[in-house]
Design an enzyme around this catalytic site. Structure first.
Site, short mmCIF file in Angstrom:
data_model
loop_
_atom_site.label_atom_id
_atom_site.label_comp_id
_atom_site.label_asym_id
_atom_site.label_seq_id
_atom_site.Cartn_x
_atom_site.Cartn_y
_atom_site.Cartn_z
N HIS A 163 26.52 -23.11 -8.97
CA HIS A 163 27.91 -23.56 -9.03
C HIS A 163 28.04 -24.68 -10.05
CE1 HIS A 163 31.93 -24.74 -7.76
NE2 HIS A 163 31.50 -25.99 -7.75
N ASP A 192 40.07 -26.33 3.55
CA ASP A 192 39.88 -27.10 2.31
C ASP A 192 41.08 -26.92 1.40
OD1 ASP A 192 38.42 -28.51 0.12
OD2 ASP A 192 38.59 -26.53 -0.79
N ARG A 232 45.54 -33.91 -0.51
CA ARG A 232 44.84 -34.98 -1.24
C ARG A 232 45.44 -35.16 -2.64
NH1 ARG A 232 39.16 -32.76 -1.48
NH2 ARG A 232 38.74 -34.56 -2.79
N SER A 265 34.39 -30.84 0.10
CA SER A 265 35.31 -29.80 -0.34
C SER A 265 34.55 -28.72 -1.12
CB SER A 265 36.40 -30.45 -1.22
OG SER A 265 37.07 -29.49 -1.98
N LYS A 289 33.03 -24.48 0.45
CA LYS A 289 33.22 -23.16 -0.17
C LYS A 289 31.88 -22.54 -0.52
CE LYS A 289 36.13 -25.47 -2.64
NZ LYS A 289 37.10 -26.13 -3.46
N1 URA Z 1 36.73 -29.50 -6.73
C1 URA Z 1 36.86 -29.12 -5.44
O1 URA Z 1 36.69 -27.96 -5.10
N2 URA Z 1 37.20 -30.06 -4.53
C2 URA Z 1 37.38 -31.35 -4.85
O2 URA Z 1 37.66 -32.14 -3.97
C3 URA Z 1 37.25 -31.73 -6.19
C4 URA Z 1 36.92 -30.78 -7.12
#
Ligand code: URA
Length: 434
Positions: free
Chosen positions: A82, A161, A168, A183, A187
Site C-alpha cells: 500500500h 472509516d 474529520r 484509518s 482498510k
Molecule cells: N488516508 C486515509 O485513508 N485516511 C486518512 O486518515 C488519511 C489518509
C-alpha cells in the site's frame, strides 16, 4: 453506556476501553450517535491522543464495520502493498507482476485517484475491457491460477472509516497521527492479506510533508498491523519530486511497461526494488535483501514479469496485445513543450505542482464524481539534479484542450527551479520500519 461520558473521559486524557470505542464507532456508523458528539470525541483525540491499545481497537472496530475478506481460499502467503499516495506513483503496476512472477500471491484491492495523486484502478482502465469488478469467486480463482488480481475497493469496505473520514475532513481533525494510521490500516486489514508492505511517502507531494512525521506514521501503522497479527514493514520514500518521468494515467502505464522491459527510470526502480524486497522477504522467498532484489531483477531480465502483466490484463478482460504495443494505449491530441530559459541545474521540481498540473489537464479527480481523461499528462524530461541549458525541454504537456494545456504549462513552469549550483542528491529511500 453514554457517548457523553466517553467524550468526557477522553477530554480528561483517560484511555478508552475496547467496549467504549466499539460503542462509539458502531453507534456512529448506524447513525445513532450524531455528528456533533463524534466531532467532539475526534477533537478530544486530537488534543489527548490515543495509546497503542486504543489505536488498535479503533482500527479493528472500523475494519469490522463492513466486509472483511477471507483470503484463506488462496494458497500461500498473501502479500499486499500500500502506498500513502504520490505523484507519478506507478509502483504497483510494475511490482505486482514481478512478485506474482515469483509465485507469491498478490490479492490486491486498490483505490481510484483523488486530488493531485493518481490511483492504480484508473491507470488499469487504460486497457479497453479491463474490469476491476470481479466476483469474489473470480478474484480467488485468478489469484490461485495466475498469482495476481487487482480489484476496486468494495463499497462496504470499512464504512465506519468512510463516515468518520468525511467528518474529520470538515472538523479539522484529519491530521492526528493515530486517526490517520487507524484509518489506513482498517482498510488494509479488511483486505485480508497475511503480510502488508507500506510505502509511506514524504515530501511536498505527499500527505506527510516532513520526514519525521512520515516515520512516525510508518511506526504507528506497522505497530497496528503487528498487533493485529500481520507481518508488517514500511519503507519511507521520497516524494519531493514526481516518481519516474511520467505523470498521468496512460503515460504512467506506458512507463510501467517500459520498466517491465528493463527500461525503468532509476528513481522509480529504486523504490520498486526496496518495496519488492520487503514483499519477497515477507513471503519467505529469499533469505536476505540482496537475494530478494536479485530474484526480482531476474523477473525483468527474463520477461516473466512483463508476460505476467499481460496475463493479468487478459484475465480481467483487458486487451493483452496492448502490453506489447503500448503505443496503441490512449494518447492526447495536443503536445506543448516547456522550454528552459536559464543555465544551471534543476534544484527543485515540486511534485505537488506537477500533480496539480495533471489535475488541471483532466487527468485527476477534483471531486469523487469527476470524470477523468486517461490520455492526458506530463512527461518530465529533466529532474532534480539534471544540468540544463537555455532552450532545453524541461517537460512536455499532453492535453486535449488548449486552455487546460496552458494552465498546466504555468504550473509546470512554477514547479521547476533552476539555479547555478548542483543540488545535493536526495535519497529515494529514507529508511525501513519493521
Ligand atoms: N488516508 C486515509 O485513508 N485516511 C486518512 O486518515 C488519511 C489518509
Amino acid at each position: 453506556m453514554r457517548m457523553y461520558d466517553i467524550i468526557n473521559q477522553k477530554k480528561r486524557g483517560r484511555a478508552l476501553s475496547r467496549e467504549e470505542i466499539c460503542f462509539a464507532v458502531e453507534g456512529f456508523t448506524k447513525g445513532e450517535i450524531p455528528d456533533y458528539q463524534m466531532s467532539a470525541l475526534l477533537m478530544a483525540v486530537c488534543f489527548q491522543g490515543m495509546n497503542e491499545e486504543e489505536t488498535l481497537q479503533l482500527t479493528l472496530a472500523m475494519r469490522d464495520s463492513g466486509d472483511v475478506l477471507d483470503l484463506s481460499r488462496i494458497d500461500g502467503m498473501k502479500v499486499d502493498k500500500h502506498s500513502t499516495g504520490g505523484v507519478g506513483d506507478k509502483v504497483s503496476l510494475i511490482l505486482t507482476p514481478m512478485v506474482a512472477a515469483l509465485g507469491i500471491p498478490v490479492a490486491k484491492m486498490s483505490g481510484r485517484g483523488l486530488g493531485h495523486t493518481g490511483g492504480t484502478i484508473d491507470k488499469l482502465e487504460c486497457f479497453p475491457g479491463f474490469s476491476t469488478e470481479l466476483t469474489e469467486k473470480e478474484f480467488y480463482r485468478n489469484v490461485n491460477r495466475i498469482k495476481m488480481a487487482i480489484v476496486g475497493q468494495t463499497a462496504n469496505l470499512a464504512p465506519a472509516d468512510k463516515k468518520l473520514y468525511a467528518l474529520r475532513d470538515v472538523t479539522a481533525t484529519v491530521d492526528q497521527l493515530s486517526l490517520i494510521a487507524s484509518s489506513i490500516m482498517s482498510k488494509k486489514l479488511a483486505a485480508g492479506a497475511d503480510a502488508i508492505v507500506l510505502d509511506v511517502k514524504t515530501g511536498n507531494g505527499a500527505f506527510m510533508k516532513e520526514e519525521e512525521d512520515a516515520f512516525a506514521l510508518a511506526r504507528e501503522m506497522v505497530q497496528i498491523g503487528k498487533n493485529a497479527g500481520k507481518k508488517m514493514s514500511a519503507v519511507v520514500t521520497d516524494m519531493s519530486q514526481p516518481l519516474g518521468n511520467a505523470v498521468g494515467n496512460s503515460l504512467e502505464v506506458k512507463e510501467a511497461i517500459l520498466a517491465l522491459n528493463g527500461l525503468g527510470p532509476a528513481d522509480l526502480m529504486e523504490v520498486v526494488y526496496a518495496l519488492g524486497a520487503e514483499m519477497v522477504l515477507a513471503a519467505g522467498k529469499a533469505s536476505g535483501q540482496e537475494e530478494a532484489v536479485e530474484i526480482l531483477q531476474q523477473t525483468i531480465q527474463n520477461k516473466t514479469a512483463l508476460d505476467k502483466f499481460a496475463e493479468f490484463i487478459e484475465a480481467q478482460g483487458g486487451e493483452k496485445r496492448l502490453v506489447y504495443q503500448p503505443e496503441c494505449l490512449p494518447s492526447a491530441s495536443i503536445q506543448l513543450q516547456v522550454i528552459n530559459t536559464e543555465a544551471g541545474f534543476v534544484t527543485e521540481l515540486l511534485a505537488e505542482e506537477i500533480g496539480l498540473a495533471s489535475l488541471a489537464l483532466g487527468g485527476g479527480r477534483a471531486t469523487k464524481e469527476s470524470e477523468i481523461d486517461l490520455s492526458v499528462g506530463i512527461l518530465l524530461n529533466k529532474k532534480r539534479g539534471d544540468a540544463v541549458a537555455p532552450g532545453d525541454t524541461l517537460a512536455a504537456v499532453y492535453a486535449n484542450d488548449m486552455e487546460r494545456a496552458k494552465e498546466a504549462y504555468g504550473r509546470i513552469v512554477r514547479a521547476y527551479t533552476v539555479q547555478a549550483e548542483k543540488p545535493e542528491k536526495i535519497p529515494m529511500i529514507k529508511g525501513v520500519v519493521r
